[in-house]
Design an enzyme around this catalytic site. Structure first.
Site, PDB file in Angstrom:
ATOM      1  N   ILE A   4       0.823  -1.208   0.000  1.00 44.37           N
ATOM      2  CA  ILE A   4       0.000   0.000   0.000  1.00 44.37           C
ATOM      3  C   ILE A   4       0.862   1.267   0.000  1.00 44.37           C
ATOM      4  O   ILE A   4       0.349   2.365   0.135  1.00 44.37           O
ATOM      5  CB  ILE A   4      -0.974   0.029   1.190  1.00 44.37           C
ATOM      6  CG1 ILE A   4      -0.210   0.044   2.524  1.00 44.37           C
ATOM      7  CG2 ILE A   4      -1.929  -1.169   1.131  1.00 44.37           C
ATOM      8  CD1 ILE A   4      -1.113   0.242   3.731  1.00 44.37           C
ATOM      9  N   GLY A   5       2.190   1.091  -0.133  1.00 40.92           N
ATOM     10  CA  GLY A   5       3.069   2.256  -0.241  1.00 40.92           C
ATOM     11  C   GLY A   5       3.802   2.612   1.030  1.00 40.92           C
ATOM     12  O   GLY A   5       4.184   3.770   1.215  1.00 40.92           O
ATOM     13  N   GLY A   6       4.030   1.641   1.900  1.00 38.55           N
ATOM     14  CA  GLY A   6       4.713   1.930   3.162  1.00 38.55           C
ATOM     15  C   GLY A   6       6.107   2.497   2.979  1.00 38.55           C
ATOM     16  O   GLY A   6       6.484   3.470   3.649  1.00 38.55           O
ATOM     17  N   ILE A  48       5.411 -10.060 -10.499  1.00 36.80           N
ATOM     18  CA  ILE A  48       6.806  -9.675 -10.623  1.00 36.80           C
ATOM     19  C   ILE A  48       7.544 -10.558 -11.630  1.00 36.80           C
ATOM     20  O   ILE A  48       8.456 -10.113 -12.336  1.00 36.80           O
ATOM     21  CB  ILE A  48       7.501  -9.741  -9.250  1.00 36.80           C
ATOM     22  CG1 ILE A  48       6.927  -8.658  -8.321  1.00 36.80           C
ATOM     23  CG2 ILE A  48       9.006  -9.580  -9.373  1.00 36.80           C
ATOM     24  CD1 ILE A  48       7.239  -7.250  -8.723  1.00 36.80           C
ATOM     25  N   GLU A  49       7.131 -11.808 -11.730  1.00 38.80           N
ATOM     26  CA  GLU A  49       7.807 -12.743 -12.625  1.00 38.80           C
ATOM     27  C   GLU A  49       7.670 -12.360 -14.094  1.00 38.80           C
ATOM     28  O   GLU A  49       8.433 -12.834 -14.941  1.00 38.80           O
ATOM     29  CB  GLU A  49       7.270 -14.156 -12.409  1.00 38.80           C
ATOM     30  CG  GLU A  49       7.538 -14.699 -11.010  1.00 38.80           C
ATOM     31  CD  GLU A  49       6.861 -16.039 -10.779  1.00 38.80           C
ATOM     32  OE1 GLU A  49       6.848 -16.871 -11.708  1.00 38.80           O
ATOM     33  OE2 GLU A  49       6.332 -16.254  -9.675  1.00 38.80           O
ATOM     34  N   SER A  67       9.479  -5.395  -0.579  1.00 37.64           N
ATOM     35  CA  SER A  67       9.058  -6.231   0.543  1.00 37.64           C
ATOM     36  C   SER A  67       8.488  -7.523  -0.043  1.00 37.64           C
ATOM     37  O   SER A  67       7.279  -7.631  -0.256  1.00 37.64           O
ATOM     38  CB  SER A  67       7.994  -5.515   1.386  1.00 37.64           C
ATOM     39  OG  SER A  67       8.529  -4.386   2.024  1.00 37.64           O
ATOM     40  N   CYS A  70       6.366 -12.616   2.734  1.00 40.80           N
ATOM     41  CA  CYS A  70       7.033 -13.078   3.961  1.00 40.80           C
ATOM     42  C   CYS A  70       6.586 -14.474   4.388  1.00 40.80           C
ATOM     43  O   CYS A  70       7.221 -15.097   5.241  1.00 40.80           O
ATOM     44  CB  CYS A  70       6.771 -12.088   5.093  1.00 40.80           C
ATOM     45  SG  CYS A  70       5.027 -11.986   5.595  1.00 40.80           S
TER      46      CYS A  70
END
Length: 220
Positions: A4-6, A48-49, A67, A70
């Site tokens: 969200i743009g952290g 992203i791939e 990020s 995780c």
């Protein structure tokens, strides 16, 4: 990745003069929130791939902020690491890095405690060193910066030093040193604790971490 743009918010809050060339995340809800928070930033709803090394090169970005998922590394999960399908997108980025004609000057990676002991982390260090990056790694709790959240987070900062020494640089100890603190800008909220507060926080964090580890052993 961009969520969200952290990281974007953190850069602005720290007064870092920067322009975000593009943000990528596969989660459409996170992207909607990002667009709401930063209306002038290009946000791409993409896996992203699917991003090629050539496309990354075209941005000529000075910094990569990311990020990665995780779940493969969290202590409360299976800790499957690189064998978890959710880690594949990050591994694809690592594979692309040696092929970049315009590699970023800096790379910042954030993840959970657990990434630091994974084989993914070992592969990350190997690739970064092979691409002439010096690496610093930190395990920092927000409490060390005066923020009421005790969850440890892993941070990796890689600096491109072509032809220079790419050995792993000294990492931070349990507490942030005063030398490091004085280089950090004070946020508008006034956060950045004193050294005494940081020492107390780091001791509390160490105790909390030990308690968590003990609890995990008992539950196992």
């Amino acid at each position: 990745y961009s969520g969200i743009g952290g990281m974007h918010f953190a850069a602005k809050a720290c007064g870092v003069p920067c322009e975000v060339a593009s943000a990528f995340d596969i989660n459409p809800i996170a992207n909607d929130v990002y667009r709401h928070n930063f209306k002038d930033t290009a946000v791409s709803s993409r896996n992203i791939e699917s991003i090629s090394a050539e496309e990354l090169d075209n941005y000529r970005a000075d910094v990569f902020l990311m990020s990665p998922p995780c779940q493969p590394y969290t202590r409360q999960g299976l800790q499957a690491g690189s064998s978890d399908p959710r880690s594949r997108s990050f591994l694809v980025l690592l594979d692309a890095l040696p092929n970049l004609q315009n590699p970023p000057r800096y790379i910042l990676i954030e993840n959970v405690k657990g990434f630091d002991t994974s084989e993914t982390r070992a592969e990350t260090i190997r690739v970064l060193h092979s691409c002439s990056y010096a690496v610093e790694e930190y395990l920092i709790s927000p409490r060390q910066c005066g923020i009421p959240n005790s969850r440890l987070r892993y941070y990796l900062l890689a600096t491109h030093v072509p032809g220079g020494d790419t050995g792993t640089l000294p990492s931070l100890d349990a507490a942030l040193s005063q030398d490091v603190l004085i280089t950090l800008p004070v946020l508008s909220s006034g956060l950045l604790a004193s050294s005494a507060t940081l020492r107390h926080a780091s001791q509390s964090v160490a105790a909390s971490t030990a308690a968590e580890a003990s609890g995990e052993e008992r539950s196992a």
